[in-house]
Every structure is written in C-alpha cells, then in structure tokens.
Design a protein around this motif. Sequence first.
Motif, PDB file in Angstrom:
ATOM      1  N   SER A 182     -25.400  19.950   4.962  1.00  0.00           N
ATOM      2  CA  SER A 182     -24.329  21.276   5.280  1.00  0.00           C
ATOM      3  C   SER A 182     -22.991  20.683   5.442  1.00  0.00           C
ATOM      4  N   ALA A 183     -22.973  19.546   6.233  1.00  0.00           N
ATOM      5  CA  ALA A 183     -21.565  18.769   6.297  1.00  0.00           C
ATOM      6  C   ALA A 183     -21.075  18.405   5.041  1.00  0.00           C
ATOM      7  N   VAL A 184     -21.783  17.862   4.228  1.00  0.00           N
ATOM      8  CA  VAL A 184     -21.323  17.336   3.120  1.00  0.00           C
ATOM      9  C   VAL A 184     -20.922  18.435   1.929  1.00  0.00           C
ATOM     10  N   GLU A 185     -21.912  19.431   1.957  1.00  0.00           N
ATOM     11  CA  GLU A 185     -21.508  20.542   1.139  1.00  0.00           C
ATOM     12  C   GLU A 185     -20.209  21.241   1.609  1.00  0.00           C
ATOM     13  N   PHE A 186     -20.120  21.575   3.109  1.00  0.00           N
ATOM     14  CA  PHE A 186     -18.765  21.976   3.252  1.00  0.00           C
ATOM     15  C   PHE A 186     -17.471  21.288   2.954  1.00  0.00           C
ATOM     16  N   THR A 187     -17.732  19.750   3.084  1.00  0.00           N
ATOM     17  CA  THR A 187     -16.552  18.807   2.609  1.00  0.00           C
ATOM     18  C   THR A 187     -16.304  19.075   1.283  1.00  0.00           C
ATOM     19  N   LYS A 188     -17.277  19.342   0.359  1.00  0.00           N
ATOM     20  CA  LYS A 188     -17.087  19.569  -1.066  1.00  0.00           C
ATOM     21  C   LYS A 188     -16.358  20.807  -1.498  1.00  0.00           C
ATOM     22  N   LEU A 189     -16.687  21.900  -0.576  1.00  0.00           N
ATOM     23  CA  LEU A 189     -16.259  23.145  -0.732  1.00  0.00           C
ATOM     24  C   LEU A 189     -14.680  23.118  -0.251  1.00  0.00           C
TER      25      LEU A 189
ATOM     26  N   THR B 100       0.738  -1.102  -0.073  1.00  0.00           N
ATOM     27  CA  THR B 100      -0.325  -0.067  -0.014  1.00  0.00           C
ATOM     28  C   THR B 100       0.945   1.097   0.023  1.00  0.00           C
ATOM     29  N   GLY B 101       1.932   1.058   0.811  1.00  0.00           N
ATOM     30  CA  GLY B 101       3.001   2.289   0.691  1.00  0.00           C
ATOM     31  C   GLY B 101       3.306   2.783  -0.667  1.00  0.00           C
ATOM     32  N   GLY B 102       3.469   1.429  -1.473  1.00  0.00           N
ATOM     33  CA  GLY B 102       4.050   1.596  -2.866  1.00  0.00           C
ATOM     34  C   GLY B 102       2.751   2.476  -3.673  1.00  0.00           C
ATOM     35  N   VAL B 103       1.820   2.227  -3.555  1.00  0.00           N
ATOM     36  CA  VAL B 103       0.575   2.726  -4.065  1.00  0.00           C
ATOM     37  C   VAL B 103       0.577   4.266  -3.881  1.00  0.00           C
ATOM     38  N   ALA B 104       0.710   4.505  -2.628  1.00  0.00           N
ATOM     39  CA  ALA B 104       0.502   5.923  -2.017  1.00  0.00           C
ATOM     40  C   ALA B 104       1.758   6.712  -2.868  1.00  0.00           C
ATOM     41  N   ALA B 105       2.877   5.928  -2.881  1.00  0.00           N
ATOM     42  CA  ALA B 105       4.186   6.878  -3.216  1.00  0.00           C
ATOM     43  C   ALA B 105       3.738   7.236  -4.915  1.00  0.00           C
ATOM     44  N   GLU B 106       2.886   6.349  -5.489  1.00  0.00           N
ATOM     45  CA  GLU B 106       2.758   6.442  -7.064  1.00  0.00           C
ATOM     46  C   GLU B 106       1.685   7.296  -7.359  1.00  0.00           C
ATOM     47  N   THR B 107       1.009   7.877  -6.285  1.00  0.00           N
ATOM     48  CA  THR B 107      -0.429   8.428  -6.503  1.00  0.00           C
ATOM     49  C   THR B 107      -0.064   9.854  -6.731  1.00  0.00           C
ATOM     50  N   SER B 108      -0.368  10.568  -7.888  1.00  0.00           N
ATOM     51  CA  SER B 108      -0.363  11.869  -8.254  1.00  0.00           C
ATOM     52  C   SER B 108      -1.378  12.796  -7.362  1.00  0.00           C
ATOM     53  N   PRO B 109      -0.849  14.146  -7.365  1.00  0.00           N
ATOM     54  CA  PRO B 109      -1.828  15.031  -6.547  1.00  0.00           C
ATOM     55  C   PRO B 109      -3.124  14.990  -7.036  1.00  0.00           C
ATOM     56  N   LEU B 110      -3.379  14.918  -8.344  1.00  0.00           N
ATOM     57  CA  LEU B 110      -4.700  15.008  -9.121  1.00  0.00           C
ATOM     58  C   LEU B 110      -5.384  13.758  -9.094  1.00  0.00           C
ATOM     59  N   ASP B 111      -4.708  12.530  -9.031  1.00  0.00           N
ATOM     60  CA  ASP B 111      -5.359  11.186  -8.731  1.00  0.00           C
ATOM     61  C   ASP B 111      -5.993  11.225  -7.216  1.00  0.00           C
ATOM     62  N   LEU B 112      -5.114  11.847  -6.063  1.00  0.00           N
ATOM     63  CA  LEU B 112      -5.582  11.855  -4.896  1.00  0.00           C
ATOM     64  C   LEU B 112      -6.834  12.812  -4.828  1.00  0.00           C
ATOM     65  N   LEU B 113      -6.879  13.853  -5.320  1.00  0.00           N
ATOM     66  CA  LEU B 113      -8.192  14.778  -5.336  1.00  0.00           C
ATOM     67  C   LEU B 113      -9.184  14.036  -5.900  1.00  0.00           C
ATOM     68  N   VAL B 114      -9.069  13.533  -6.825  1.00  0.00           N
ATOM     69  CA  VAL B 114     -10.452  12.796  -7.569  1.00  0.00           C
ATOM     70  C   VAL B 114     -10.794  11.668  -6.738  1.00  0.00           C
ATOM     71  N   MET B 115      -9.869  10.746  -5.681  1.00  0.00           N
ATOM     72  CA  MET B 115     -10.337   9.757  -5.003  1.00  0.00           C
ATOM     73  C   MET B 115     -11.048  10.496  -3.694  1.00  0.00           C
ATOM     74  N   ARG B 116     -10.255  11.521  -3.178  1.00  0.00           N
ATOM     75  CA  ARG B 116     -10.863  12.161  -2.145  1.00  0.00           C
ATOM     76  C   ARG B 116     -12.278  12.482  -2.583  1.00  0.00           C
ATOM     77  N   GLY B 117     -12.711  13.367  -3.593  1.00  0.00           N
ATOM     78  CA  GLY B 117     -13.755  13.646  -4.026  1.00  0.00           C
ATOM     79  C   GLY B 117     -14.858  12.588  -4.026  1.00  0.00           C
ATOM     80  N   ILE B 118     -14.376  11.475  -4.477  1.00  0.00           N
ATOM     81  CA  ILE B 118     -15.392  10.254  -4.572  1.00  0.00           C
ATOM     82  C   ILE B 118     -15.833   9.608  -3.119  1.00  0.00           C
ATOM     83  N   ILE B 119     -14.489   9.757  -2.116  1.00  0.00           N
ATOM     84  CA  ILE B 119     -14.842   9.050  -0.732  1.00  0.00           C
ATOM     85  C   ILE B 119     -15.486  10.100   0.389  1.00  0.00           C
ATOM     86  N   GLU B 120     -14.648  11.270   0.329  1.00  0.00           N
ATOM     87  CA  GLU B 120     -14.826  11.986   1.633  1.00  0.00           C
ATOM     88  C   GLU B 120     -16.458  12.607   1.644  1.00  0.00           C
TER      89      GLU B 120
END
Length: 288
Positions: A268-275, A142-162
């Motif tokens: 409201s909480a979900v909206e703030f998370t998206k913002l 998993t550390g290898g996957v994290a190291a290979e993750t680009s900033p944009l890929d990270l934001l995309v996944m956070r947008g899906i999960i958070e």
Amino acid sequence: MRETDRETPNWRSGSAERPKGAVIGSGLRGQPEPSQMDANFRISKGTSLMSSNHEAALALIADHSITATVRVVVDTLLARITSQQYTTDERLPSERTLAGELGVARNTVREALDILEKHGFIRRRAGSGSFVKGQAAPDDATGGVAAETSPLDLLVMRGIIEPDMMRLAIINMSPRAIEGLSETLSAMEGVQTDAAEFARLEEEFHRQVARGAGNPLLTSCYDLLIQARRQSFRAALNRRHLTPRRIQDYQRRYNTLLNAIIARDIESAVEFTKLLLIEEQKLLLQED
C-alpha cells in the motif's frame, strides 16, 4: 506476528485516519547541550564541518560592534548549527524559548538572529520562524547538477528511487523514526495556505523516509533530488498549484501513506508513493 508489528501502533485499527497530531511512543529526547566552553572552542578553531563560505562569514561577524552577550548567543547558535544539532532546514526554537534557555533578553536573541541571517546561516519567515540554511558552497558540484536538472528529469528520477526507497524504509525504520514522520505530518496538517512551508515540510517527510531506508548512499542521492526540487521551477509550481484546497488534499494523502507505513504495509505504501508521483506529473503537465 513480527516484532515490529508489536512495537508500532496501527492507527488504522478501528479508524481510517490517524488521529490528528498523534504521536507514537514516548517522544524523542533532546540532545545534550554543548557547554559554552566547547561551543567557543569549536568556533575559535573553525570546525571542519563548516564550509569555507561560513568561515568567511565568521570573519565578517567579528567586524561587527556587538555586545559580549549577543556574541555568546551567536557563538552558541553557530556551534549548534555547525555540529548539526540544528540540521539543514530545521526550524530553530522560538525567540522566547531561546531567551529562556540562554538566560538573555528576547531582543538579544533577535539581534543574534539578525546577524546569522545577514551572513547566510539562517533564513527567517514571518509567522513561521527561523530555519537553518544549507551549508554547501555555492560552487559545489552536486549543486551544479541540481541546478541543471529539468522538472521532467527530476520526476523520472523520483519515479525510479522513491518507490524502492519507501520499500526499504518500511522494512528498516525504527518505531522512533516513524514517530518523527508522525510529528512532521502533524506540522504539515497545521499548514493552511503557506505553499512554501508545506513544500518544506513535505521535503522533510521524504528526507526522513530516505534516512529510514538505512542506506547512507541512498540518503545522499535523495539529498541531491531535494536540491533539484528547490530550483526556481519548483517554487513557481508551488505558487501555481499548492492552493489551500490542494494542500488539504495532500494532507489526507500523506495521512493515508503514514498509516500504511505504521502498519508496515509495503504494497500500500509503495502504491501511494506512485500515486503521489503521478499527481505531481499531472500538475507539471497541467493535465488537471
């Protein structure tokens, strides 16, 4: 009215802001202290919670010419770390507190912390204290996957999960878990200029939300996102964008988010998370 609404105070009643440093309920009770015999037994047997690199570090520690008293302190702190009484990225009690608790001199505690830092169990930051380091082996997949993750890929996944993670957390979080969020935010509000410390506390806030969702698989997935956030690009982004003024702005935003969580206001909480995610995207793309 739902039972959770009665149990959890709403700081937004009569005020747009949560009182700074306010906590909910009666506060968390400390975990029972392991006996020194139990601690030494876990260390001597090599607890299964320790990774192989930590076992190697213990062998190195054994080669040091240290006093019996220092060794007891080292063993005690290691037992707490490996049993996760002190969890990853958690700040250890101060040298003064540990010295009083263990009945030793502060320089004894300091020497024990020096050894733990040298062998990778903790990291120390001037003016902030000592923090537990992650126990995953460096070649962990998993550390290898994290190291290979680009900033944009990270934001995309956070947008899906958070957003959905936040929705589940508001449904499932106990008042005590929300109290923990309040305590973390109080620590965030105490940061003025230290971008790295603010980012660490921000991660802890989101990790608590992930745990509050009540889904162990989701929590594990989010831990991987946090590993990706800790890559070098994240540190550079912090240095460039987390100015004192922006830290203050984030403090206000997280205060508003916590008020929504306390009120069990999912929309409201979900909206703030998206913002917050949109703001990070702007910073990444340097649009502001």
